[in-house]
Design an enzyme around this catalytic site. Structure first.
Site, PDB file in Angstrom:
ATOM      1  CB  SER A 226     -38.700 -34.544  17.642  1.00  0.00           C
ATOM      2  OG  SER A 226     -39.154 -35.401  18.651  1.00  0.00           O
ATOM      3  CG  ASP A 321     -32.308 -36.428  22.167  1.00  0.00           C
ATOM      4  OD1 ASP A 321     -33.257 -36.383  22.976  1.00  0.00           O
ATOM      5  OD2 ASP A 321     -32.468 -36.585  20.941  1.00  0.00           O
ATOM      6  CG  HIS A 355     -35.358 -33.969  22.002  1.00  0.00           C
ATOM      7  ND1 HIS A 355     -34.990 -34.912  21.070  1.00  0.00           N
ATOM      8  CD2 HIS A 355     -36.624 -33.590  21.668  1.00  0.00           C
ATOM      9  CE1 HIS A 355     -35.984 -35.121  20.233  1.00  0.00           C
ATOM     10  NE2 HIS A 355     -36.986 -34.319  20.564  1.00  0.00           N
TER      11      HIS A 355
END
Length: 416
Positions: A226, A321, A355
């Protein structure tokens, strides 16, 4: 409880967080239907639970490695399904298990399907983050605020920097169990605002590991996901000594904040267009399409110049994601490297995964409160595909670092 019904966890009731256990029930009636439940409380005192219904075989036994769940939190054969499907009673909750000293404790119970669902058997699984002999040492040196995990023995050990968006010890100490010297730090801490980011403290962390007396690799590895990925890429591009980098569901540009290094701005921010945030029926927000296009002319100053990097890259993207378009960012970076004739990368793509790819066997989280955006977001992922991706990726990360972080005693002596 029934004195003749037994619930066993194999090979032991105590294991590491990233190790599977086999659940077996014996002493039931032939073809008896029972419900197996799991409960666990996270570090914020939120209770998570799951359940699945099973039918015993003719001998009165249930084996989760063999038998399918008939209904409940999941269906089909999923040996670790009770752990991976743990959920809170309220929506958008992430299971916080970020501190290494205390185990992840899961209580399993077998219940009668009929009547009042009385408990037939119980057992507790203690899932430790720190293995035997691993040391945990808080680090406050210069601008570094983190925790260092050191494997048992004299070393030397390959050194890895774990860059989390916020502070977490889980992934770092699990890597230390595998023989890596790991320093974990956060991109954002209480000491920082979120208006600008400086690369200098992260360079200090790289240098700290490079010169640690037990570090045996010539350079360090970095693992990030991230927001941590743009810092990791920037370290590889601008700072010497980064040998191997794992990029998980990230970006190719400096998202949200400008990046400074040596008191100079080196990257402009790639911003969000909040008008493109989509609110779902659950109340969580889909942000995948809200990040501006880094390839637009006005945004090219935000792109990390990864062509400058000498490190090896492992790019990991999940198909589902929903935080941002990590697959597109991965493809764009690969294309840029190929245009420069570079082959210092490999890619992994996980269909159906979301994600939050983490070390395996933790609870799956499809939506949660976003610590930067300050509202709930959907992370994406189909639970079974996501769980399989985490198992595969965890092995892949270890193999990648072992391949590209060469370790020798001569280098450790040089660090002294």
């Amino acid at each position: 409880m029934s004195s003749q019904v037994r619930l066993r966890l194999l090979p032991s009731t105590r294991c590491l967080f990233d190790e599977p256990v086999q659940l077996k029930v014996a002493g039931l009636r032939s073809r008896q239907v029972v419900t197996i439940r799991a409960t666990s409380t996270d570090e914020r005192e939120v209770v998570f639970s799951s359940s699945a219904t099973y039918r015993a075989d003719d001998g009165g036994e249930v084996d989760l490695n063999r038998d399918p769940s008939l209904n409940g939190s999941y269906v089909g054969v999923q040996p670790m399904g009770l752990l991976q499907s743990l959920k809170a009673d309220t929506l958008h909750k992430y299971f916080f298990k970020n501190k290494a000293l205390n185990p992840h404790v899961v209580k399993f119970s077998v219940h009668e399907q009929e009547a009042d669902g009385r408990i037939l058997a119980e057992e507790t699984n203690e899932r430790f983050l720190m293995g035997d002999g691993v040391s945990r040492d808080p680090v406050k040196e210069g601008n570094i605020r983190g925790v260092l995990f050191t494997p048992p023995g004299e070393g030397p050990f390959p050194a890895v920097l774990d860059l989390g968006t916020f502070m977490s010890e889980k992934r770092a100490c699990l890597l230390a169990n595998k023989g890596f010297l790991v320093l974990t730090i956060a991109v954002f801490s209480d000491r920082q605002n979120m208006k600008e980011t400086h690369l200098d403290p992260f360079k200090e962390a790289v240098d700290f590991l490079r010169h640690h007396p037990k570090a045996g690799s010539k350079g360090v590895g970095i693992i990030s996901r991230s927001k941590g990925t743009d810092i990791a890429l920037s370290l590889a591009a601008f700072v010497p000594g980064v040998e191997a980098l794992v990029w998980i569901n990230g970006t190719s540009a400096s998202v949200g904040t400008p990046l400074y290094y040596k008191k100079q701005q080196i990257l402009s921010p790639l911003m969000f267009d909040f008008s493109k945030v989509i609110t779902t029926k659950s109340g969580a927000n889909l942000t995948k399409y809200a990040t501006e296009d880094p390839l637009e002319e006005k945004n090219k100053g935000s792109l990390v110049p990864i062509e400058r990097a000498k490190s090896q890259f492992l790019f990991v993207a999940a198909e589902d994601d929903l935080n941002w378009d990590s697959k597109a960012y991965m493809d764009q970076m690969v294309e840029r490297l190929k245009r420069r004739g570079k082959e210092n990368f490999e890619t992994v793509f996980y269909p159906g995964a979301g994600h939050l790819l983490e070390p395996p066997y933790g609870p799956f989280c499809s939506s949660a409160f976003h610590g930067i955006l300050s509202f709930s977001v959907v992370w994406g992922g189909e639970p079974r595909a996501h769980a399989a991706a985490e198992i595969h990726l965890w092995k892949k990360i270890e193999e990648f670092f072992r391949t590209h972080l060469s370790c020798d005693a001569a280098q450790a002596k040089a660090n002294l």
